[in-house]
Scaffold this active site. Structure first.
Site, PDB file in Angstrom:
ATOM      1  N   LYS A  79       0.855  -1.419   0.170  1.00 38.28           N
ATOM      2  CA  LYS A  79       0.133  -0.041  -0.025  1.00 38.28           C
ATOM      3  C   LYS A  79       0.774   1.155   0.007  1.00 38.28           C
ATOM      4  O   LYS A  79       1.822   1.034   0.646  1.00 38.28           O
ATOM      5  CB  LYS A  79      -1.049   0.029   1.087  1.00 38.28           C
ATOM      6  CG  LYS A  79      -2.013   1.154   1.299  1.00 38.28           C
ATOM      7  CD  LYS A  79      -2.855   0.744   2.556  1.00 38.28           C
ATOM      8  CE  LYS A  79      -4.152   1.793   2.867  1.00 38.28           C
ATOM      9  NZ  LYS A  79      -4.774   1.534   3.850  1.00 38.28           N
ATOM     10  N   SER A 154      -9.647   1.085   2.857  1.00 40.15           N
ATOM     11  CA  SER A 154      -8.921   2.012   2.234  1.00 40.15           C
ATOM     12  C   SER A 154      -7.842   1.365   1.372  1.00 40.15           C
ATOM     13  O   SER A 154      -7.142   1.732   0.588  1.00 40.15           O
ATOM     14  CB  SER A 154      -8.219   3.080   3.115  1.00 40.15           C
ATOM     15  OG  SER A 154      -7.288   2.452   3.948  1.00 40.15           O
ATOM     16  N   SER A 178      -9.672  -1.334   6.930  1.00 49.06           N
ATOM     17  CA  SER A 178      -9.185  -1.140   5.882  1.00 49.06           C
ATOM     18  C   SER A 178      -8.447  -2.384   5.193  1.00 49.06           C
ATOM     19  O   SER A 178      -7.884  -2.015   4.198  1.00 49.06           O
ATOM     20  CB  SER A 178      -8.304   0.096   5.963  1.00 49.06           C
ATOM     21  OG  SER A 178      -8.898   1.224   5.963  1.00 49.06           O
TER      22      SER A 178
END
Lengths: 490, 94
Positions: A79, A154, A178
């Site tokens: 990420k 997310s 997330s």
């Protein structure tokens, strides 16, 4: 070579038995990314050159009979909120669109020491704020199971990439769901470990008391191995746990769940839960019961207030953490300004997206004089209550099971107009972060239209080993085909 | 709880952000909806709960030692305008 369904074990055996070289393997993944990522849009930065260099080094060292690290030659992707020395780390924000960290995050250091091959950096909601990936300042990642739908957020880029087979495992971060939420939306195992298991050094901060790095994989074994590679004490993170790390999850997860106890919190199965999600989760629970687990319903009345407490605490921490972006030292700087104040205000206003600004302002509001007692203090007191309620639940149960997300993967644009509707998607996941306990989302099946559904396994502090047992048992029983036909709904 | 656009504008100022009047109006409405949901917490019985508890994880302190950053050029590479080792900003004192 076809890499679409490889496990870490397949890769390790393949390299060991010289069925393929690491360069061939990495090229296989890069080819797949080139072919499909133009539609899925999961990568912000692809590190083709350095990945091939690293793979070449792994091949040479294997040929020389040298000892290699825990993740030798395994391609991974991260990420884009984890700092990578010399590789752009944007947090999917205009604010950090040209930020090149001069150091590696703790997890990146461990992956490099473990001889993993870093393929690139993945899209996310800006500063990890969002549940659909639509808050990225750059582009919107699509769900590989249905390109008209969101991958969740997310860590949506991490989930989409693992699901599409762009890497056997990916890493994300989980502040309120997330990892688990996009894992559920993309048909993956998503692991949010106990707070303090993985170093937060170099993870760009959102809500520091809630943030935790974790893993995505198609199989429990892969997600657990990926965790083993990055867990451990880091003196650079004062909240990092010093000892008590379990190892060799792959062996312990296979010992079965006979006699273990499952608690079903009835408040997690009420209004607002999609009937197909409910059916899928309850069916999964009955499969676990068939394997010898004992199931009992109980009351855990935390969902409504938990969501409020989460948004109050995380926004308060975000408003403080994001105060550092002032256009002065690094990050976006506005072009025209005549005073220091103007430089700061204009840089922040132009550099942050709408959701980030909303959270900063919410956080500022709940911490401001007159509202602190009414919101922040109450949320912090409720946090203690949540911890105690979970504590007493885990005196009785080895795991508490709920759906991961109350709804099916939704369409792009479906919830963007109403921030509260988007927040409600996090109802079942946020309390885990409030308490700091571990939780895993595991695929439990598909909707009638072929969209993935996930089940959330929550456990006591440091009970990852037990949770993996449940996850593995369910996975064996269900034997789902989790390789999406990209662009087609099943 | 109803939030006015003036309150939102004030919060924006505290947050070092700028909002247009239209944005302030929209945010006021969104804020009101979100804060209404936050009110669920007021229905909780929170008496007798202590706010902080450090019993599980005692505070750990490390030695206060400076560790020089090995490559200061890389460290400053993200800065927009520099003069030697100082970061340039507009004049703050006349």
């Amino acid at each position: 070579m076809d890499v679409s369904a490889l496990s870490i074990k397949d890769i390790q055996l393949g390299l060991q038995q010289k069925k393929f070289s690491d360069v061939e393997l990495v090229k296989g993944y890069l080819d797949r990314i080139r072919k499909y990522d133009k539609d899925i849009q999961s990568f912000i930065t692809l590190c083709e050159e350095t990945a091939l260099e690293k793979a070449g080094e792994v091949d040479r060292r294997i040929a020389n009979g040298e000892e290699l690290g825990f993740m030798a030659g395994v391609p991974v992707a991260l990420k884009d909120n984890m700092c990578t020395n010399g590789i752009k780390t944007t947090c999917a924000s205009k604010m950090l669109s040209d930020f090149v960290p001069p150091y590696d995050a703790g997890i990146v250091e461990k992956l490099r020491q473990g001889d993993a091959v870093i393929l690139g950096k993945l899209n996310m909601d800006e500063f990890a704020m969002g549940s659909s990936n639509e808050n990225s300042a750059f582009f919107k990642t699509k769900n590989p199971w249905d390109l008209e739908r969101v991958p969740g957020g997310s860590s949506g880029g991490s989930a989409a990439a693992a699901s599409a087979g762009f890497a056997p495992i990916t890493y994300g971060s989980d502040t309120g769901g997330s990892i688990r939420m996009p894992a559920s939306f993309c048909g993956l195992v998503g692991v949010k470990p106990t707070y303090g298991t993985v170093s937060r050094y170099g993870l760009i901060a959102f809500g520091s008391s809630l943030d935790q790095i974790g893993t995505f994989g198609r199989r429990t074994e892969d997600a657990a191995y990926a965790l083993e590679a990055i867990q451990g004490f880091d003196p650079k993170d004062s909240t990092s746990l010093q000892k008590g790390y379990a190892t060799d999850y792959a062996t312990s997860m296979k010992s079965g769940i006979k006699g273990l106890k499952i608690g079903i919190p009835r408040e997690f199965f009420q209004e607002g839960l999609h009937p197909e999600v409910k059916d899928s989760v309850l069916k999964a629970v009955s499969l676990l019961e068939r394997q010898g687990a004992l199931v009992e319903e109980f009351s855990l009345p935390i969902t409504d207030s938990g969501l409020s407490a989460y948004y109050i605490i995380s926004s308060a921490e975000a408003s403080s953490n994001l105060g550092r972006y002032d256009g002065v030292r690094y990050g976006y700087r506005t072009t025209e300004f005549s005073s220091y104040e103007e430089l700061v205000i204009k840089s922040r206003t132009e550099g942050f997206g709408d959701e980030v600004k909303r959270r900063i302002m919410l956080g500022t509001y709940v911490l401001s004089s007159g509202y602190y007692e009414a919101y922040y203090k109450k949320a912090m007191l409720f946090r203690q209550k949540v911890k105690k309620l979970y504590q007493s639940a885990f005196e009785k149960y080895d795991t508490v099971i709920s759906p991961t997300v109350p709804v099916l993967p939704f369409k792009l644009g479906e919830k963007t107009a109403d921030p509260l509707a988007m927040y409600l998607a996090d109802t079942y996941t946020v309390n885990v972060n409030i308490a700091g306990i571990p939780a895993i989302s595991v695929p439990s099946g598909f909707s009638q239209t072929g969209l993935p559904i996930g089940i959330q396994l929550m456990g006591n502090y440091r009970s990852e080993e037990t949770l993996f047992k449940f996850a593995y048992s369910l996975e064996q029983e269900l034997a789902l085909d989790l390789v999406p036909k990209i662009g087609e709904v099943k | 709880m109803k939030v006015t656009k003036e309150e939102v504008a004030y919060i924006a100022k505290l947050s070092n952000l700028m909002l247009t009047p239209e944005q302030a109006e929209k945010q006021a409405e969104e804020f009101s909806n979100i804060l209404n949901h936050f009110d669920t917490i007021n229905q909780e019985n929170l008496t007798g709960i202590e706010m902080y508890s450090f019993e599980d994880e005692p505070l750990r302190l490390r030695k206060d030692e400076a560790i020089p950053f090995k490559n200061s050029d890389e460290l400053y590479a993200n800065t927009k305008s520099m003069q030697e080792t100082a970061i340039k900003i507009p004049k703050v004192v006349e």
